[in-house]
Design a protein around this motif. Structure first.
Motif, PDB file in Angstrom:
ATOM      1  N   GLU A 101       7.120  -0.271  -4.869  1.00 52.24           N
ATOM      2  CA  GLU A 101       5.887   0.518  -4.789  1.00 52.24           C
ATOM      3  C   GLU A 101       4.883  -0.069  -3.796  1.00 52.24           C
ATOM      4  OE1 GLU A 101       3.553   3.612  -5.030  1.00 52.24           O
ATOM      5  OE2 GLU A 101       5.486   3.527  -6.047  1.00 52.24           O
ATOM      6  N   GLU A 102       4.775  -1.392  -3.763  1.00 50.15           N
ATOM      7  CA  GLU A 102       3.790  -2.002  -2.866  1.00 50.15           C
ATOM      8  C   GLU A 102       4.149  -1.843  -1.393  1.00 50.15           C
ATOM      9  OE1 GLU A 102       6.723  -5.212  -4.100  1.00 50.15           O
ATOM     10  OE2 GLU A 102       5.556  -3.691  -5.160  1.00 50.15           O
ATOM     11  N   ARG A 103       5.389  -1.439  -1.099  1.00 53.66           N
ATOM     12  CA  ARG A 103       5.811  -1.230   0.296  1.00 53.66           C
ATOM     13  C   ARG A 103       6.005   0.246   0.628  1.00 53.66           C
ATOM     14  NH1 ARG A 103      10.781  -3.993   2.333  1.00 53.66           N
ATOM     15  NH2 ARG A 103       9.914  -3.152   4.251  1.00 53.66           N
ATOM     16  N   PHE A 104       5.742   1.130  -0.318  1.00 55.73           N
ATOM     17  CA  PHE A 104       6.089   2.536  -0.136  1.00 55.73           C
ATOM     18  C   PHE A 104       5.435   3.136   1.115  1.00 55.73           C
ATOM     19  CE2 PHE A 104       6.526   7.019  -0.816  1.00 55.73           C
ATOM     20  CZ  PHE A 104       7.774   7.120  -1.408  1.00 55.73           C
ATOM     21  N   GLU A 105       4.148   2.989   1.277  1.00 58.47           N
ATOM     22  CA  GLU A 105       3.449   3.572   2.430  1.00 58.47           C
ATOM     23  C   GLU A 105       3.926   2.949   3.740  1.00 58.47           C
ATOM     24  OE1 GLU A 105       1.616   6.319   2.375  1.00 58.47           O
ATOM     25  OE2 GLU A 105       2.065   6.360   0.230  1.00 58.47           O
TER      26      GLU A 105
END
Length: 147
Positions: free
Chosen positions: A75-79
């Protein structure tokens, strides 16, 4: 969105008329002007009501190749990863899914070899394992979502 926006979106889902002046035909049908319709289309794209407007091509019939693929992105790398994919011209679109494989995307390339090389590049670029789900059979599903 007002009534004309809704009627325009509904009509565009059926395709553009294959004539020299398609926007004039639509304007006549919708009792508007071609300029007004195009302005409204651009406004709905700019405000995010519509995310895409354009033709759909059967890339295989045109001599190309494509595949559906997915990544399991923390999630912390999604963007960050979404931006990496969006920067690649081979990525037709990508989207989030509520699943361990949470980022899905379509690759459209000139050849099967290009698909393979691009998938390998994406794994290297992102550092994430990739799931490749190539098409086995073609089905045509006409979608229409009345607004």
């Amino acid at each position: 969105m007002d009534d004309l926006d809704r009627r325009l979106i509904n009509r565009l889902q059926l395709g553009l008329p294959l004539v020299r002046q398609p926007w004039q035909v639509l304007a006549d049908e919708l009792q508007s002007t071609s300029t007004e319709l195009l302005d409204r289309l651009h406004a709905r794209l700019e405000d995010g009501v519509l995310t895409r407007f354009g033709p759909m091509f059967d890339i295989e019939r045109l001599g190309g190749a494509f595949t559906l693929a997915a990544l399991a992105v923390p999630e912390e790398r999604f963007e960050e990863v979404a931006g990496q994919l969006q920067a690649l011209p081979e990525v037709a679109h990508n989207y989030r899914r509520e699943h361990a494989w949470n980022m899905w995307f379509v690759l459209a390339c000139a050849t099967e070899q290009d698909v393979t090389e691009t998938l390998q590049y994406i794994e290297t670029l992102t550092g994430l394992p990739l799931l490749n789900v190539p098409k086995e059979e073609t089905y045509h599903v006409g979608l229409y979502f009345p607004v």
